[in-house]
Write an enzyme that holds these catalytic residues in place. Sequence first.
Site, PDB file in Angstrom:
ATOM      1  N   ASP A  11      -2.858  -7.408  14.286  1.00 56.05           N
ATOM      2  CA  ASP A  11      -1.965  -6.286  14.057  1.00 56.05           C
ATOM      3  C   ASP A  11      -0.702  -6.833  13.374  1.00 56.05           C
ATOM      4  O   ASP A  11      -0.430  -8.034  13.426  1.00 56.05           O
ATOM      5  CB  ASP A  11      -1.636  -5.653  15.414  1.00 56.05           C
ATOM      6  CG  ASP A  11      -0.664  -4.503  15.307  1.00 56.05           C
ATOM      7  OD1 ASP A  11      -0.706  -3.767  14.310  1.00 56.05           O
ATOM      8  OD2 ASP A  11       0.156  -4.346  16.231  1.00 56.05           O
ATOM      9  N   GLU A  40       2.869  -4.866  13.110  1.00 54.98           N
ATOM     10  CA  GLU A  40       4.138  -4.528  13.770  1.00 54.98           C
ATOM     11  C   GLU A  40       4.077  -4.842  15.265  1.00 54.98           C
ATOM     12  O   GLU A  40       3.116  -4.492  15.948  1.00 54.98           O
ATOM     13  CB  GLU A  40       4.471  -3.056  13.553  1.00 54.98           C
ATOM     14  CG  GLU A  40       4.778  -2.734  12.104  1.00 54.98           C
ATOM     15  CD  GLU A  40       5.066  -1.262  11.909  1.00 54.98           C
ATOM     16  OE1 GLU A  40       6.064  -0.776  12.453  1.00 54.98           O
ATOM     17  OE2 GLU A  40       4.284  -0.595  11.206  1.00 54.98           O
TER      18      GLU A  40
END
Length: 200
Positions: free
Chosen positions: A7, A9
């Site tokens: 991922d 953020e």
Amino acid sequence: MDIVCLDLEGVLVPEIWIAFAKESGIPELKKTTRDEPDYDKLMRWRLGILKEHGLGLKEIQDTIAKIDPIPGAKEFLDELRLLTQVIIISDTFTQFAKPLMKKLGWPTIFCNTLEVAESGEITGFKMRIENPKYATVKALQSIGYDTIASGDSYNDLGMIKASKAGFLFKSTEQIIKDNPELPAYETYDDLLAAIKNVLN
């Protein structure tokens, strides 16, 4: 053949919407996928708030220009990319991601696209595919890759659980509590060690 799916953020860079909430003085925009599992619902709600305040793409991009990767993120990514292929799979948008990818040394990212009017108003968004993180991991597996995935939010759980190995990273107490079977790490050194362990 292993491939690591990360991922963006909360894992490699600070949350863009939280930074923009502070910059714009609109605290409601601090809500992220850590709080709202339904990404479509979350984005429509965000776009409504932007419209209400007359804010568009430029204002968000101005904030993103000031965002730096989380300390240690680039070094972690550099070391990981020496060991294996890495893809960042994010629900963010190409219009947001580019300056952040530059600061991270141009890793590969799969993300989505904003629909932007000539005025700069964000009128909508186009998801690359339904349930993009899980679907991407399954697609990689279908062409012969074993995936190792890590993320921090509700929308990462699908890809983490579908992978050969999956880890929570800098996640919330609630997500960690709800998923006791998933190893959870707070530092890049620990996450790197866990991934190395799977690769060996």
